[in-house]
Design a protein around this motif. Structure first.
Motif, PDB file in Angstrom:
ATOM      1  N   ARG A 419       0.824  -1.214   0.000  1.00 15.80           N
ATOM      2  CA  ARG A 419       0.000   0.000   0.000  1.00 15.80           C
ATOM      3  C   ARG A 419       0.856   1.261   0.000  1.00 15.80           C
ATOM      4  O   ARG A 419       0.420   2.319  -0.468  1.00 15.80           O
ATOM      5  N   ASN A 420       2.080   1.182   0.514  1.00 14.54           N
ATOM      6  CA  ASN A 420       2.951   2.352   0.597  1.00 14.54           C
ATOM      7  C   ASN A 420       4.047   2.359  -0.467  1.00 14.54           C
ATOM      8  O   ASN A 420       4.956   3.196  -0.413  1.00 14.54           O
ATOM      9  N   THR A 421       3.963   1.459  -1.426  1.00 11.81           N
ATOM     10  CA  THR A 421       4.919   1.449  -2.526  1.00 11.81           C
ATOM     11  C   THR A 421       4.532   2.517  -3.539  1.00 11.81           C
ATOM     12  O   THR A 421       3.369   2.602  -3.946  1.00 11.81           O
ATOM     13  N   PRO A 422       5.488   3.366  -3.957  1.00 13.17           N
ATOM     14  CA  PRO A 422       5.163   4.445  -4.916  1.00 13.17           C
ATOM     15  C   PRO A 422       4.655   3.862  -6.247  1.00 13.17           C
ATOM     16  O   PRO A 422       5.163   2.852  -6.729  1.00 13.17           O
ATOM     17  N   ASP A 423       3.660   4.532  -6.804  1.00  3.70           N
ATOM     18  CA  ASP A 423       3.126   4.123  -8.100  1.00  3.70           C
ATOM     19  C   ASP A 423       4.160   4.377  -9.197  1.00  3.70           C
ATOM     20  O   ASP A 423       4.954   5.323  -9.116  1.00  3.70           O
ATOM     21  N   HIS A 424       4.144   3.526 -10.211  1.00  4.98           N
ATOM     22  CA  HIS A 424       5.060   3.612 -11.356  1.00  4.98           C
ATOM     23  C   HIS A 424       6.517   3.493 -10.938  1.00  4.98           C
ATOM     24  O   HIS A 424       7.409   4.092 -11.561  1.00  4.98           O
ATOM     25  N   GLY A 425       6.798   2.733  -9.890  1.00  7.11           N
ATOM     26  CA  GLY A 425       8.173   2.504  -9.469  1.00  7.11           C
ATOM     27  C   GLY A 425       8.889   1.521 -10.386  1.00  7.11           C
ATOM     28  O   GLY A 425       8.268   0.628 -10.979  1.00  7.11           O
ATOM     29  N   ARG A 426      10.224   1.679 -10.510  1.00  6.23           N
ATOM     30  CA  ARG A 426      11.034   0.794 -11.360  1.00  6.23           C
ATOM     31  C   ARG A 426      11.897  -0.096 -10.470  1.00  6.23           C
ATOM     32  O   ARG A 426      12.545   0.388  -9.529  1.00  6.23           O
ATOM     33  N   PHE A 427      11.913  -1.396 -10.770  1.00  3.41           N
ATOM     34  CA  PHE A 427      12.639  -2.350  -9.938  1.00  3.41           C
ATOM     35  C   PHE A 427      13.391  -3.345 -10.811  1.00  3.41           C
ATOM     36  O   PHE A 427      12.904  -3.758 -11.872  1.00  3.41           O
ATOM     37  N   ALA A 428      14.578  -3.748 -10.335  1.00  3.89           N
ATOM     38  CA  ALA A 428      15.302  -4.869 -10.912  1.00  3.89           C
ATOM     39  C   ALA A 428      15.002  -6.100 -10.074  1.00  3.89           C
ATOM     40  O   ALA A 428      14.959  -6.033  -8.837  1.00  3.89           O
ATOM     41  N   VAL A 429      14.774  -7.227 -10.737  1.00  2.00           N
ATOM     42  CA  VAL A 429      14.362  -8.448 -10.051  1.00  2.00           C
ATOM     43  C   VAL A 429      15.545  -9.398  -9.933  1.00  2.00           C
ATOM     44  O   VAL A 429      16.251  -9.661 -10.914  1.00  2.00           O
ATOM     45  N   GLU A 430      15.745  -9.893  -8.705  1.00  2.00           N
ATOM     46  CA  GLU A 430      16.757 -10.923  -8.473  1.00  2.00           C
ATOM     47  C   GLU A 430      16.066 -12.111  -7.820  1.00  2.00           C
ATOM     48  O   GLU A 430      15.339 -11.957  -6.835  1.00  2.00           O
ATOM     49  N   ALA A 431      16.250 -13.306  -8.379  1.00  2.00           N
ATOM     50  CA  ALA A 431      15.652 -14.528  -7.825  1.00  2.00           C
ATOM     51  C   ALA A 431      16.729 -15.333  -7.119  1.00  2.00           C
ATOM     52  O   ALA A 431      17.767 -15.655  -7.708  1.00  2.00           O
ATOM     53  N   VAL A 432      16.492 -15.645  -5.849  1.00  2.00           N
ATOM     54  CA  VAL A 432      17.436 -16.413  -5.047  1.00  2.00           C
ATOM     55  C   VAL A 432      16.823 -17.775  -4.776  1.00  2.00           C
ATOM     56  O   VAL A 432      15.771 -17.879  -4.131  1.00  2.00           O
ATOM     57  N   LYS A 433      17.473 -18.830  -5.268  1.00  2.09           N
ATOM     58  CA  LYS A 433      16.951 -20.192  -5.112  1.00  2.09           C
ATOM     59  C   LYS A 433      17.195 -20.685  -3.695  1.00  2.09           C
ATOM     60  O   LYS A 433      18.265 -20.503  -3.124  1.00  2.09           O
ATOM     61  N   ASP A 434      16.155 -21.309  -3.112  1.00  2.26           N
ATOM     62  CA  ASP A 434      16.279 -21.881  -1.769  1.00  2.26           C
ATOM     63  C   ASP A 434      17.108 -23.159  -1.842  1.00  2.26           C
ATOM     64  O   ASP A 434      16.886 -24.013  -2.711  1.00  2.26           O
ATOM     65  N   ASP A 435      18.071 -23.312  -0.921  1.00  2.73           N
ATOM     66  CA  ASP A 435      18.967 -24.464  -0.958  1.00  2.73           C
ATOM     67  C   ASP A 435      18.240 -25.773  -0.693  1.00  2.73           C
ATOM     68  O   ASP A 435      18.644 -26.828  -1.195  1.00  2.73           O
ATOM     69  N   ALA A 436      17.169 -25.722   0.096  1.00  3.89           N
ATOM     70  CA  ALA A 436      16.509 -26.955   0.516  1.00  3.89           C
ATOM     71  C   ALA A 436      15.374 -27.375  -0.404  1.00  3.89           C
ATOM     72  O   ALA A 436      14.785 -28.444  -0.205  1.00  3.89           O
ATOM     73  N   SER A 437      15.038 -26.562  -1.407  1.00  4.23           N
ATOM     74  CA  SER A 437      13.904 -26.904  -2.283  1.00  4.23           C
ATOM     75  C   SER A 437      14.080 -26.195  -3.620  1.00  4.23           C
ATOM     76  O   SER A 437      15.051 -25.470  -3.836  1.00  4.23           O
ATOM     77  N   ASP A 438      13.101 -26.423  -4.485  1.00  3.97           N
ATOM     78  CA  ASP A 438      13.101 -25.758  -5.788  1.00  3.97           C
ATOM     79  C   ASP A 438      12.276 -24.474  -5.746  1.00  3.97           C
ATOM     80  O   ASP A 438      11.693 -24.070  -6.747  1.00  3.97           O
ATOM     81  N   ARG A 439      12.249 -23.832  -4.623  1.00  4.43           N
ATOM     82  CA  ARG A 439      11.473 -22.610  -4.462  1.00  4.43           C
ATOM     83  C   ARG A 439      12.421 -21.405  -4.439  1.00  4.43           C
ATOM     84  O   ARG A 439      13.633 -21.545  -4.286  1.00  4.43           O
ATOM     85  N   TYR A 440      11.829 -20.211  -4.569  1.00  2.79           N
ATOM     86  CA  TYR A 440      12.633 -19.006  -4.757  1.00  2.79           C
ATOM     87  C   TYR A 440      12.174 -17.890  -3.825  1.00  2.79           C
ATOM     88  O   TYR A 440      11.005 -17.804  -3.434  1.00  2.79           O
ATOM     89  N   ARG A 441      13.125 -17.013  -3.517  1.00  4.76           N
ATOM     90  CA  ARG A 441      12.856 -15.744  -2.865  1.00  4.76           C
ATOM     91  C   ARG A 441      13.133 -14.640  -3.885  1.00  4.76           C
ATOM     92  O   ARG A 441      14.162 -14.659  -4.548  1.00  4.76           O
ATOM     93  N   ILE A 442      12.195 -13.708  -3.994  1.00  6.53           N
ATOM     94  CA  ILE A 442      12.304 -12.641  -4.985  1.00  6.53           C
ATOM     95  C   ILE A 442      12.731 -11.355  -4.286  1.00  6.53           C
ATOM     96  O   ILE A 442      12.126 -10.945  -3.279  1.00  6.53           O
ATOM     97  N   LEU A 443      13.744 -10.711  -4.824  1.00  4.33           N
ATOM     98  CA  LEU A 443      14.213  -9.423  -4.293  1.00  4.33           C
ATOM     99  C   LEU A 443      13.996  -8.356  -5.352  1.00  4.33           C
ATOM    100  O   LEU A 443      14.437  -8.489  -6.504  1.00  4.33           O
ATOM    101  N   LEU A 444      13.281  -7.303  -4.974  1.00  7.18           N
ATOM    102  CA  LEU A 444      13.042  -6.175  -5.858  1.00  7.18           C
ATOM    103  C   LEU A 444      13.982  -5.035  -5.450  1.00  7.18           C
ATOM    104  O   LEU A 444      13.884  -4.505  -4.343  1.00  7.18           O
ATOM    105  N   LYS A 445      14.850  -4.661  -6.367  1.00  8.30           N
ATOM    106  CA  LYS A 445      15.811  -3.572  -6.098  1.00  8.30           C
ATOM    107  C   LYS A 445      15.344  -2.310  -6.829  1.00  8.30           C
ATOM    108  O   LYS A 445      15.165  -2.316  -8.052  1.00  8.30           O
TER     109      LYS A 445
END
Length: 450
Positions: A419-445
Motif C-alpha cells: 500500500r505504501n509502494t510508490p506508483d510507477h516505481g522501477r525495480f530490478a528483479v533478483e531470484a534467489v533459489k532456496d537451498d533446501a527446495s526448488d522454491r525461490y525468494r524474490i528481491l526487488l531492487k
C-alpha cells in the motif's frame, strides 16, 4: 396440434385490468389453497386407465427463466425446509399417490382417473416480490406461470396434455385488495375505455400448450427441468364463446449441468527458467483483455467468461453465441447477474479495462527491457500472483518477496508495504533459489535515483 381431450381450470378470478390483446392475469394469496379442476372433455385411448399430472410454478419472464435454478437455490437458502408449491391433500379429491420431491420444491405430482373429475388444491408459498431486485410490494412483483403437464401412468410415460396460466402471488389478503383496486380503477374509466379490457372471470381456464411444440426429451414427469420451451396461445376470454389469441414464447431454463471449460495450463519451472522472463507478448496478467467476438460460438463464449472471471455465469449463458451476449444491454445484465457483476460484465463486453491501483515496472538486472505489473488489489498476495504469472511459474514456488531498502536491507513485502509502494516505481528483479527446495525468494531492487 391441440389436444381437446382434457381441461384444467384454476378456481381463482382473473384481473379486470387486463387488455383485450393481453394474456389473462390471475391474483393469488400466499399460502392459500386454490383448486385446480382436471377433467376429461374428449376421447382418450381405451387402454389409458390412469393419468399422472405434474403441477409446477415457473417464471413467466424470460430473463428469470435463464437463471431459474439460481433463483430457486437462493430462495431455498433464505427459507430452508420450505416449499414453493404444496398440494393440500386433505382438500383434494380424486387424486392419489401425491408426491412432492424435496429437490423440486416448485413442483408436485399426483395420479388420477380420467373417467372421474379430479380436484387438486395447491398452495403457492412464495410471493412475486421475493424475486425482484427491489422489494416494492405485490404490484411490482414478477409474474409466475402455473403449468400442468399430464402423462399416461405407464412406463415409459407418454405426454398427453400441457396447459398454463399467468399469475401473481401476494401476501395474505393482498390479492383481494388488488382485485378491489383494479375494479375501482375500471369503474372510473369511460365506457369506450372499458371496451378495451377483458371482463373478470371467476375461474381461470389454463391455456393449452400444443404438444408438437414440446421437446420429446421433456415428455416425462420425472424431468428435472422446471419449465418447457413452448409457445403458449393465450385465451383472452376465459369461459366465453369468443376468444383472441397471442403467441408468447416460454424459454427453457439452462441445463443443471454446468459447461466445463478446460483451464489454461500453467507453464512449469522446468519449461521456463525464472531467470529468463518471457517477452511482453507472452506475459499474461489478469488485466489483459480479450474482446468477445460476435462470431464466437457457445464453447468460446464459455471460455471467455472463464478467462474474465465470470465462471458463475457459464451455465446461464451456455447456449449464447458471442452475438447473443453482446446484444444484451447493461440493464439486462444487471437483472441477470445482479448490480455488481452486471456492471462488471457489461464493462468487459464493452472492453472497458479497470484502472490498476498500482503499476510497477520490473526487469532483470542484466536487461534494459521492463515489464509492467498491474495490481488491482493492494496486497502482497496479488503482487506474488502477478510476478508468478510474469515469470510463468506457480505461485507456490515463490516463498517470499522482499524490497531492498536503505543500506541494502531486505524488507519483507506485506500488505502494508504494498500500500505504501510508490506508483510507477522501477525495480530490478533478483531470484534467489532456496537451498533446501526448488522454491525461490524474490528481491526487488529499486532503480529510482536516490
Amino acid at each position: 396440434m391441440l389436444n381437446d381431450s382434457l381441461q384444467c381450470i384454476l378456481v381463482a378470478a382473473t384481473s379486470p385490468a387486463t387488455k383485450m390483446n393481453e394474456e389473462t392475469l390471475t391474483y393469488l394469496n400466499q399460502g392459500q389453497s386454490y383448486e385446480i379442476k382436471l377433467k376429461k372433455t374428449g376421447e382418450l385411448s381405451d387402454d389409458i386407465k390412469y393419468l399422472k399430472s405434474v403441477v409446477r410454478v415457473a417464471f413467466h419472464e424470460r430473463r428469470l427463466q435463464y437463471m431459474e435454478r439460481e433463483q430457486l437455490d437462493s430462495w431455498r437458502c433464505q427459507r430452508p425446509g420450505e416449499r414453493i408449491l404444496d398440494i393440500d391433500v386433505p382438500l383434494s379429491t380424486g387424486v392419489a399417490d401425491v408426491k412432492m420431491d424435496p429437490y423440486n420444491m416448485n413442483s408436485a405430482e399426483f395420479v388420477w382417473n380420467p373417467s372421474k373429475d379430479a380436484s387438486a388444491f395447491i398452495r403457492v408459498n412464495c410471493i412475486s416480490t421475493e424475486f425482484t431486485p427491489k422489494k416494492h410490494g405485490g404490484e411490482k412483483g414478477v409474474p409466475f406461470r402455473i403449468q400442468v403437464d399430464t402423462y399416461t401412468h405407464t412406463s415409459p410415460p407418454k405426454h398427453i396434455y400441457s396447459a398454463s396460466c399467468q399469475v401473481k402471488v401476494f401476501k395474505p389478503k393482498g390479492a383481494d385488495r388488488k382485485h378491489k383496486t383494479d375494479r375501482e380503477k375500471m369503474e372510473k374509466r369511460s365506457e369506450a375505455d372499458k371496451e378495451k379490457y377483458q371482463p373478470s372471470y371467476e375461474c381461470t381456464v389454463l391455456t393449452e400448450v400444443p404438444s408438437e411444440q414440446l421437446p420429446g426429451s421433456m415428455f416425462s414427469p420425472s424431468a428435472k427441468t422446471s419449465s418447457f420451451p413452448v409457445q403458449v396461445k393465450g385465451n383472452k376470454a376465459n369461459n366465453s364463446g369468443s376468444s383472441t389469441t397471442e403467441n408468447r414464447t416460454v424459454m427453457p431454463p439452462p441445463s443443471p449441468t454446468a459447461t466445463h471449460v478446460r483451464a489454461l495450463s500453467t507453464i512449469s519451472l522446468s519449461e521456463v527458467s525464472l531467470g529468463a522472463p518471457p517477452s511482453p507478448s507472452q506475459a499474461v496478467t489478469s488485466t489483459e483483455f480479450h474482446p468477445l467476438s460476435p462470431d464466437s460460438n457457445a464453447v468460446e463464449v464459455a471460455q471467455w467468461l472463464q478467462m474474465q472471471r465470470f465462471s458463475n455465469y457459464v451455465r446461464i449463458f451456455q447456449n449464447f453465441s458471442g452475438a447473443d451476449l453482446l446484444r444484451l444491454s447493461k440493464d439486462d445484465l444487471i437483472q441477470i447477474c445482479g448490480l455488481a457483476d452486471g456492471i462488471r460484465l457489461n464493462n468487459a463486453l464493452q472492453h472497458k479495462s479497470v484502472r490498476p491501483r498500482l503499476t510497477l515496472y520490473v526487469c532483470q538486472e542484466s536487461e534494459q527491457v521492463y515489464h509492467a505489473v498491474y495490481l488491482e488489489v493492494l496486497t502482497a498476495n496479488d503482487m506474488l500472483e502477478k510476478l508468478a504469472n510474469l515469470f510463468s511459474v506457480q505461485k507456490q514456488q515463490i516463498i517470499e518477496i522482499y524490497i531492498q531498502g536503505p543500506s541494502s536491507i531486505h524488507i519483507l513485502v506485506t500488505d502494508e508495504v504494498v500500500r505504501n509502494t510508490p506508483d510507477h516505481g522501477r525495480f530490478a528483479v533478483e531470484a534467489v533459489k532456496d537451498d533446501a527446495s526448488d522454491r525461490y525468494r524474490i528481491l526487488l531492487k529499486s532503480m529510482e535515483a536516490p
